[in-house]
Design a protein around this motif. Structure first.
Motif, PDB file in Angstrom:
ATOM      1  N   ILE A 275       0.856  -1.184   0.000  1.00 45.45           N
ATOM      2  CA  ILE A 275       0.000   0.000   0.000  1.00 45.45           C
ATOM      3  C   ILE A 275       0.893   1.235   0.000  1.00 45.45           C
ATOM      4  N   CYS A 276       0.494   2.230  -0.781  1.00 36.69           N
ATOM      5  CA  CYS A 276       1.281   3.452  -0.909  1.00 36.69           C
ATOM      6  C   CYS A 276       0.408   4.673  -0.635  1.00 36.69           C
ATOM      7  N   TYR A 277       0.877   5.531   0.265  1.00 36.46           N
ATOM      8  CA  TYR A 277       0.276   6.840   0.502  1.00 36.46           C
ATOM      9  C   TYR A 277       1.188   7.883  -0.148  1.00 36.46           C
ATOM     10  N   ASP A 278       0.620   8.739  -0.956  1.00 38.11           N
ATOM     11  CA  ASP A 278       1.387   9.813  -1.612  1.00 38.11           C
ATOM     12  C   ASP A 278       0.495  11.048  -1.598  1.00 38.11           C
ATOM     13  N   VAL A 279       0.738  11.943  -0.626  1.00 33.03           N
ATOM     14  CA  VAL A 279      -0.165  13.078  -0.413  1.00 33.03           C
ATOM     15  C   VAL A 279       0.626  14.370  -0.261  1.00 33.03           C
ATOM     16  N   LYS A 280      -0.066  15.473  -0.416  1.00 34.52           N
ATOM     17  CA  LYS A 280       0.536  16.765  -0.101  1.00 34.52           C
ATOM     18  C   LYS A 280       0.916  16.779   1.382  1.00 34.52           C
ATOM     19  N   SER A 281       2.048  17.360   1.686  1.00 34.60           N
ATOM     20  CA  SER A 281       2.507  17.376   3.076  1.00 34.60           C
ATOM     21  C   SER A 281       1.479  18.008   4.006  1.00 34.60           C
ATOM     22  N   SER A 282       0.785  19.024   3.510  1.00 35.66           N
ATOM     23  CA  SER A 282      -0.214  19.715   4.334  1.00 35.66           C
ATOM     24  C   SER A 282      -1.389  18.817   4.695  1.00 35.66           C
ATOM     25  N   GLU A 283      -1.580  17.708   3.949  1.00 30.69           N
ATOM     26  CA  GLU A 283      -2.706  16.813   4.196  1.00 30.69           C
ATOM     27  C   GLU A 283      -2.338  15.630   5.090  1.00 30.69           C
ATOM     28  N   TRP A 284      -1.079  15.530   5.465  1.00 31.58           N
ATOM     29  CA  TRP A 284      -0.692  14.400   6.323  1.00 31.58           C
ATOM     30  C   TRP A 284      -1.260  14.596   7.726  1.00 31.58           C
TER      31      TRP A 284
ATOM     32  N   ILE B 146      14.831  12.415   2.058  1.00 31.08           N
ATOM     33  CA  ILE B 146      14.201  13.657   1.617  1.00 31.08           C
ATOM     34  C   ILE B 146      14.892  14.066   0.325  1.00 31.08           C
ATOM     35  N   GLU B 147      14.146  14.004  -0.783  1.00 28.66           N
ATOM     36  CA  GLU B 147      14.716  14.313  -2.092  1.00 28.66           C
ATOM     37  C   GLU B 147      13.690  15.056  -2.935  1.00 28.66           C
ATOM     38  N   ASN B 148      14.130  16.107  -3.579  1.00 30.72           N
ATOM     39  CA  ASN B 148      13.285  16.860  -4.516  1.00 30.72           C
ATOM     40  C   ASN B 148      11.945  17.248  -3.895  1.00 30.72           C
ATOM     41  N   GLY B 149      11.987  17.668  -2.643  1.00 25.42           N
ATOM     42  CA  GLY B 149      10.779  18.131  -1.974  1.00 25.42           C
ATOM     43  C   GLY B 149       9.871  17.030  -1.456  1.00 25.42           C
ATOM     44  N   LYS B 150      10.329  15.765  -1.507  1.00 28.32           N
ATOM     45  CA  LYS B 150       9.522  14.642  -1.021  1.00 28.32           C
ATOM     46  C   LYS B 150      10.130  14.037   0.238  1.00 28.32           C
ATOM     47  N   PHE B 151       9.268  13.833   1.225  1.00 24.44           N
ATOM     48  CA  PHE B 151       9.636  13.048   2.404  1.00 24.44           C
ATOM     49  C   PHE B 151       9.218  11.613   2.084  1.00 24.44           C
ATOM     50  N   ASN B 152      10.190  10.750   1.844  1.00 23.21           N
ATOM     51  CA  ASN B 152       9.914   9.383   1.406  1.00 23.21           C
ATOM     52  C   ASN B 152      10.238   8.410   2.528  1.00 23.21           C
TER      53      ASN B 152
ATOM     54  N   ASN C 173       4.704   9.517  13.973  1.00 19.27           N
ATOM     55  CA  ASN C 173       3.798  10.179  13.038  1.00 19.27           C
ATOM     56  C   ASN C 173       3.880  11.703  13.208  1.00 19.27           C
ATOM     57  N   ARG C 174       3.983  12.145  14.451  1.00 21.21           N
ATOM     58  CA  ARG C 174       4.132  13.582  14.710  1.00 21.21           C
ATOM     59  C   ARG C 174       5.455  14.091  14.122  1.00 21.21           C
ATOM     60  N   TYR C 175       6.484  13.254  14.182  1.00 16.39           N
ATOM     61  CA  TYR C 175       7.786  13.608  13.610  1.00 16.39           C
ATOM     62  C   TYR C 175       7.664  13.774  12.088  1.00 16.39           C
ATOM     63  N   ILE C 176       6.949  12.852  11.443  1.00 16.53           N
ATOM     64  CA  ILE C 176       6.729  12.977   9.997  1.00 16.53           C
ATOM     65  C   ILE C 176       5.978  14.273   9.695  1.00 16.53           C
ATOM     66  N   ALA C 177       4.911  14.536  10.461  1.00 13.82           N
ATOM     67  CA  ALA C 177       4.091  15.728  10.233  1.00 13.82           C
ATOM     68  C   ALA C 177       4.877  17.014  10.441  1.00 13.82           C
ATOM     69  N   SER C 178       5.933  16.955  11.232  1.00 15.04           N
ATOM     70  CA  SER C 178       6.731  18.158  11.479  1.00 15.04           C
ATOM     71  C   SER C 178       7.493  18.612  10.238  1.00 15.04           C
ATOM     72  N   HIS C 179       7.497  17.798   9.195  1.00 11.97           N
ATOM     73  CA  HIS C 179       8.171  18.154   7.948  1.00 11.97           C
ATOM     74  C   HIS C 179       7.229  18.802   6.937  1.00 11.97           C
ATOM     75  N   LYS C 180       6.021  19.136   7.371  1.00 17.09           N
ATOM     76  CA  LYS C 180       5.041  19.717   6.443  1.00 17.09           C
ATOM     77  C   LYS C 180       5.532  21.004   5.798  1.00 17.09           C
ATOM     78  N   ASP C 181       6.240  21.820   6.549  1.00 17.47           N
ATOM     79  CA  ASP C 181       6.665  23.123   6.028  1.00 17.47           C
ATOM     80  C   ASP C 181       7.922  23.034   5.174  1.00 17.47           C
ATOM     81  N   SER C 182       8.647  21.932   5.283  1.00 19.52           N
ATOM     82  CA  SER C 182       9.919  21.829   4.555  1.00 19.52           C
ATOM     83  C   SER C 182       9.867  20.886   3.352  1.00 19.52           C
ATOM     84  N   THR C 183       8.736  20.211   3.162  1.00 18.19           N
ATOM     85  CA  THR C 183       8.578  19.313   2.015  1.00 18.19           C
ATOM     86  C   THR C 183       7.231  19.553   1.342  1.00 18.19           C
TER      87      THR C 183
END
Length: 391
Positions: free
Chosen positions: A131-140, A214-220, A236-246
């Motif tokens: 399963i793959c999630y690929d969303v805008k950072s603001s929507e995480w 983190i490559e080309n604006g993507k948190f992978n 999950n909170r750690y991932i969400a903390s990258h919303k402004d930088s990716t």
């Protein structure tokens, strides 16, 4: 055409064929990674005169299933020079690999197919999904603050905690690879460049980890494993903390029929589920002897009618109920027991837990005496297999 195993002196030719076939960047990191894999694997090559025409890499690993450890051959970098395609080289290489596995008691084999029909001919079948999630950072979706903390560490400082979490996790006990030290180094240090984040509880004990790029604006997110719900929230909170930088957050994982949508107040609205890796049972009789089958309620027989590349699997195997013991397994020329007739491909799906006997019956993919359906159901896994490693 000559079939033989490759050794150190053949590495340059092997690497050149892989690079040509798969078009990866020819740099030192790829060379180091493939040299490590080459060193720990059996590499089969087909030669025309002195030229390497085709090859496959079979990596010996271990997986956990039925609360037991099974030897497994991970097949990768199946490649041919275009000049020699269509000459049956891969057929010969795959057959030799399977014979070697049989003779060395390697009971399972996994691979990531470029074509499902192509590898199905060798007895492999779809067994794992992703399963793959690929969303805008603001929507995480974010999580509330947990009592523990997350630290980003180097590989050298993170690897012991990652290994310990893997060993303790129940998620990795249903067909996953039991990673050896060299495999950890190959996957997470030598062949790729990653960041590593560890979640610690209030007692400073590691309960989860995150491996990402983190490559080309993507948190992978490449790997994410939690031992507790608080570890999940913290990472999950750690991932969400990258919303402004990716710009986007991408996360892939083995799919176990539960996407975890219920964990968020605002669930991610889109996810892609796709077929992934294939598996094969190399030796049906030895596999049945090793499985934990003490729940056998009634004696019955399993018939494999055709297995061209592993003919030792063809025939009928009786499972004879024994009081408080493993059933007796015996190969016979004919049986009077109620019978399950199944292909080697569907056998792998059934006994690794990807498909239930009811599903196979519904889609008319097996022939089975109705009175043993419940017996088979109790013998086979009720949890789908999960795999996070590739070959």
């Amino acid at each position: 055409m000559t079939i033989k195993k490759l050794y150190d002196e053949n590495f340059a030719a092997s690497y050149q064929l892989e690079q040509y076939a798969f078009r990866f960047t020819d740099d030192q990191q790829h060379q180091d990674g493939l040299r490590t894999l080459f060193k720990h694997s059996t590499v089969y090559g087909a030669f025309f005169d002195q030229q390497l025409a085709s090859q496959i890499i079979a990596t010996p690993l271990k997986v956990q299933l039925f609360n037991q450890i099974f030897d497994m051959a991970g097949i990768g970098f199946v490649s041919s020079d275009p000049s020699f395609r269509g000459q049956g080289n891969i057929d010969q290489l795959m057959q030799q690999m399977l014979v070697d596995c049989y003779e060395n008691d390697i009971l399972l084999s996994y691979l990531d197919p470029f074509s499902y029909p192509f590898y199905r001919r060798y007895g492999y079948e779809l067994t794992f999904e992703r399963i793959c999630y690929d969303v805008k950072s603001s929507e995480w979706p974010d999580s509330p603050r947990s009592d523990g903390y997350v630290r980003r560490l180097t590989w050298e400082k993170a690897k012991d905690a990652i290994k310990q979490i893997d060993q303790r996790s129940d998620q990795l006990k249903h067909g996953s690879v039991l990673r050896e030290d060299w495999w950890y180094e190959y996957k997470f240090s030598i062949s790729h460049t990653y960041y590593f984040a560890i979640y610690y509880n209030e007692q400073d004990q590691a309960e989860g980890y995150l491996i990402y790029q983190i490559e080309n604006g993507k948190f992978n997110c490449t790997r994410w494993l939690n031992l507790t719900g608080t570890a999940y929230k913290g990472l999950n909170r750690y991932i969400a903390s990258h919303k402004d930088s990716t710009d986007r957050i991408v996360y892939e994982k083995g799919y176990d029929k539960n996407a975890g949508f219920f964990l968020q107040d605002k669930p991610i609205t889109q996810a892609t589920i796709r077929p992934e890796m294939m598996a094969r049972i190399v030796d049906i009789e030895a596999f049945l002897r090793k499985c934990s089958l003490k729940n056998l309620k009634e004696s019955f027989a399993i018939t494999i009618e055709k297995d061209k590349y592993a003919p030792w699997n063809e025939g009928t195997f009786e499972l004879i109920k024994a009081e408080a013991e493993q059933p007796e397994i015996r190969k016979v020329t004919a049986t009077q027991l109620p019978e399950l007739k199944i292909s080697v491909q569907r056998f792998a799906q059934l006994f690794l837990g990807y498909c239930s006997i009811n599903e196979l019956v519904f889609h008319e993919l097996v022939q089975v005496d109705e009175k043993i359906v419940d017996t088979i159901k109790q013998l086979t896994p009720q949890q789908v297999p999960i795999l996070e490693d590739y070959f």
